[in-house]
Structures are given as C-alpha cells and as structure tokens.
Design a protein around this motif. Sequence first.
Motif, PDB file in Angstrom:
ATOM      1  N   SER A  17       0.837  -1.107  -0.184  1.00  0.00           N
ATOM      2  CA  SER A  17      -0.013  -0.209   0.290  1.00  0.00           C
ATOM      3  C   SER A  17       0.777   1.640   0.010  1.00  0.00           C
ATOM      4  CB  SER A  17      -1.113  -0.080   1.021  1.00  0.00           C
ATOM      5  OG  SER A  17      -0.574   0.275   2.399  1.00  0.00           O
ATOM      6  N   ALA A  18       0.495   2.321  -0.361  1.00  0.00           N
ATOM      7  CA  ALA A  18       0.928   3.818  -0.449  1.00  0.00           C
ATOM      8  C   ALA A  18       1.373   4.106   0.991  1.00  0.00           C
ATOM      9  CB  ALA A  18      -0.223   4.849  -0.640  1.00  0.00           C
TER      10      ALA A  18
ATOM     11  N   LEU B 147      -2.339   1.394   8.988  1.00  0.00           N
ATOM     12  CA  LEU B 147      -1.416  -0.186   8.270  1.00  0.00           C
ATOM     13  C   LEU B 147      -3.311  -0.536   8.228  1.00  0.00           C
ATOM     14  CD1 LEU B 147       1.445  -0.292   9.361  1.00  0.00           C
ATOM     15  CD2 LEU B 147       1.110   0.378   7.051  1.00  0.00           C
ATOM     16  N   GLU B 148      -2.999  -1.509   7.336  1.00  0.00           N
ATOM     17  CA  GLU B 148      -4.954  -3.171   7.229  1.00  0.00           C
ATOM     18  C   GLU B 148      -4.512  -4.254   7.657  1.00  0.00           C
ATOM     19  OE1 GLU B 148      -7.738  -1.445   7.321  1.00  0.00           O
ATOM     20  OE2 GLU B 148      -7.294   0.852   6.450  1.00  0.00           O
ATOM     21  N   PRO B 149      -4.978  -5.119   7.767  1.00  0.00           N
ATOM     22  CA  PRO B 149      -5.076  -5.858   7.337  1.00  0.00           C
ATOM     23  C   PRO B 149      -4.500  -6.608   6.477  1.00  0.00           C
ATOM     24  CG  PRO B 149      -7.385  -5.899   8.529  1.00  0.00           C
ATOM     25  CD  PRO B 149      -6.886  -4.394   9.091  1.00  0.00           C
ATOM     26  N   THR B 150      -4.870  -6.016   5.249  1.00  0.00           N
ATOM     27  CA  THR B 150      -4.138  -6.466   3.835  1.00  0.00           C
ATOM     28  C   THR B 150      -2.408  -6.072   3.667  1.00  0.00           C
ATOM     29  OG1 THR B 150      -5.237  -4.408   2.958  1.00  0.00           O
ATOM     30  CG2 THR B 150      -6.089  -6.861   3.109  1.00  0.00           C
ATOM     31  N   ASP B 151      -1.913  -5.439   4.982  1.00  0.00           N
ATOM     32  CA  ASP B 151      -1.329  -4.829   4.469  1.00  0.00           C
ATOM     33  C   ASP B 151       0.016  -5.974   5.434  1.00  0.00           C
ATOM     34  OD1 ASP B 151      -1.049  -2.813   3.386  1.00  0.00           O
ATOM     35  OD2 ASP B 151      -2.050  -1.571   5.190  1.00  0.00           O
ATOM     36  N   SER B 152      -0.160  -7.415   6.072  1.00  0.00           N
ATOM     37  CA  SER B 152       0.409  -7.694   6.870  1.00  0.00           C
ATOM     38  C   SER B 152       1.740  -7.654   6.038  1.00  0.00           C
ATOM     39  CB  SER B 152      -0.251  -9.157   7.370  1.00  0.00           C
ATOM     40  OG  SER B 152      -1.516  -8.977   8.081  1.00  0.00           O
TER      41      SER B 152
END
Length: 306
Positions: free
Chosen positions: A58-59, A160-165
């Motif tokens: 992600s950005a 930060l999101e869960p998809t950033d793990s």
Amino acid sequence: MGDMTLQPAYQTPCRQLLDPKDMAAWQRSSAYREIVGFIEQLSSSIAGKRVSSSYTVSANVQRICQLLDKAESWIIENPPDTSLSSRFGNQSFRKWEAEARRRTPQLLRDLLPESCHGAIVELTPYLTEAFGNATRIDYGSGHELSFVVWLLCLCKIGFLEPTDSAAIVLVAFQRYLAVCQNLQRTYRLEPAGSHGVWGLDDYQFLPFYFGSSQFIGSNFTPADSISPELVNKLGDDYLYLQGIRFIMEMKRGPFFEHSRQLYDISGVPRWEKVNQGLGKMYKAEVLGKFPVVQHLQFGSLFSIAS
C-alpha cells in the motif's frame, strides 16, 4: 491485527516495568497479548513468500519506507568520528540519535493523515527508541521490539490495514533492518545484553523468526541457510539470509564458533519446526526477560492494563 478503532484519548507513554516483579503484570497485559498475536500473525502472513513475491504494497507502507530513508540519510550528515579507535561505540551515533529524536515528531506529522495526528504523542517514543541507545551506544532486541510496537500502534489507529501484513514484514520491516544494520556497521554499536556465542544474534531476533516462515514450503533446508553461496545468491529475498549475511560480514572465524545457536538451528530438519522453536524462544528470551522489556513504555494504544 488488533483493534482498528481510534482511541479517544491519547496519552504520553511511560515506563511501567520498574522491577522484575512487574513482569507478571506485563505478561497478563493486553499489550503482551497484542504484541504476541501481532508478531505471530505477521509470521504466518509471509509463510512461503519471498521479498520478490507478489503481495499488496500500500501507499502507507511505502510512506513508512520513505520515513526510514530519511532516517538513514542522517548517517551521511553525521559521519563516524575516525579519530576514535575503540572497537565499539563510535560517539557520532549520539549526534545521529539526537537528530532522529528532534525530527521524529515532524516525520510522523508528514507520515500520518491529519485525523491521526493526535496519536503522535504515543507513537513518538516507540520510533525514537527503535534504533539504539545513545547513552550506551548500543542496540539489541529491545530496540527491535520497540519498532514492532510502533507498527502495531499504526495498525491500531487504522493507518495500516490487515491486508498490509506481508508488506509490513517484507517491505517496511526489511527496510528498518537495513537501516539498523547500517547504523550498527557505521557506528559500531555495542550489542545490548548480548549472550555472545550463546545468543541467537548480537543485535536482532525477528529477521530469523520471520525469515524462517518465508522458507516454509520451499526446497531449501535449514542446513542451506548458512551456506555462503545461498546467502550471496538469495540474501535479498529472505530475511533469515539477510541476518546470516550481516553476521558473516561482521564476524571472523568459523560460523559454528561465533554463532553457535544459528549453527545448531541449521541442523533442524524442517523450517516449520525452526519457526515454532523461534516463536517460543522469542517469548522466553525477549518478551520474558526483564532487562530487555524494562524500557518499554505504555499508553492507551499499548496498555499495561489486563
């Protein structure tokens, strides 16, 4: 990845682990449960993945790397004092650390959207403590832990999101590791609380834990991990190999003599077993040791409350 809701009242974090008997409160705390869960979840998210594999970046993860790039650039502005010949502890690190401490609040204002600026008071100490101690001119697994607490807090405020793990480890943490290795190399930082030949590594722990997960399902065995050929060929793709490469760069002599634990781990047959063992060892040797965690600070995002 933790509670994503915004905390209504941020507070300046402070130390709570002032005596070894405070360890029981730490191990009962929400902070302890969250950091263990976070680190385990990050490890699971990169199982079988190389740094060069396909995953979401992600950005906001890229912006963390830009922040780390800036921190690294200050090394050039504060070169080591070559008039000092001591083996460890170049005093120019104190200038670098003072610069980092002074500039961190602005770095965080640049990093975060305005809606998250209230959290800067909590985020600042975790980032400033993540690169080493200026008084002792040292670095160890407690500083590494401080960076991961900072990442956890960024998750908790929704930056930060869960998809950033996967990218949190393979992009952001890897960039942090490179900066730390540059600091250790440039300023000859003293290993904090090192167990010498009997410790896992003088400085880091998590590259080996996370990196062992990357190897799960691969054709490489733990025995391959200390092969100079593999380290040179795939060192940029695996955190574990990056850790080994740095040791091989910094230390002389046979590997089994200066890095006994990593040498012994190379004899374990399967990476799953290595990953499980290192996870248990992290809880015992890092999270479970008062000298390592005594400097942790607690606020509303990372709370000592149980």
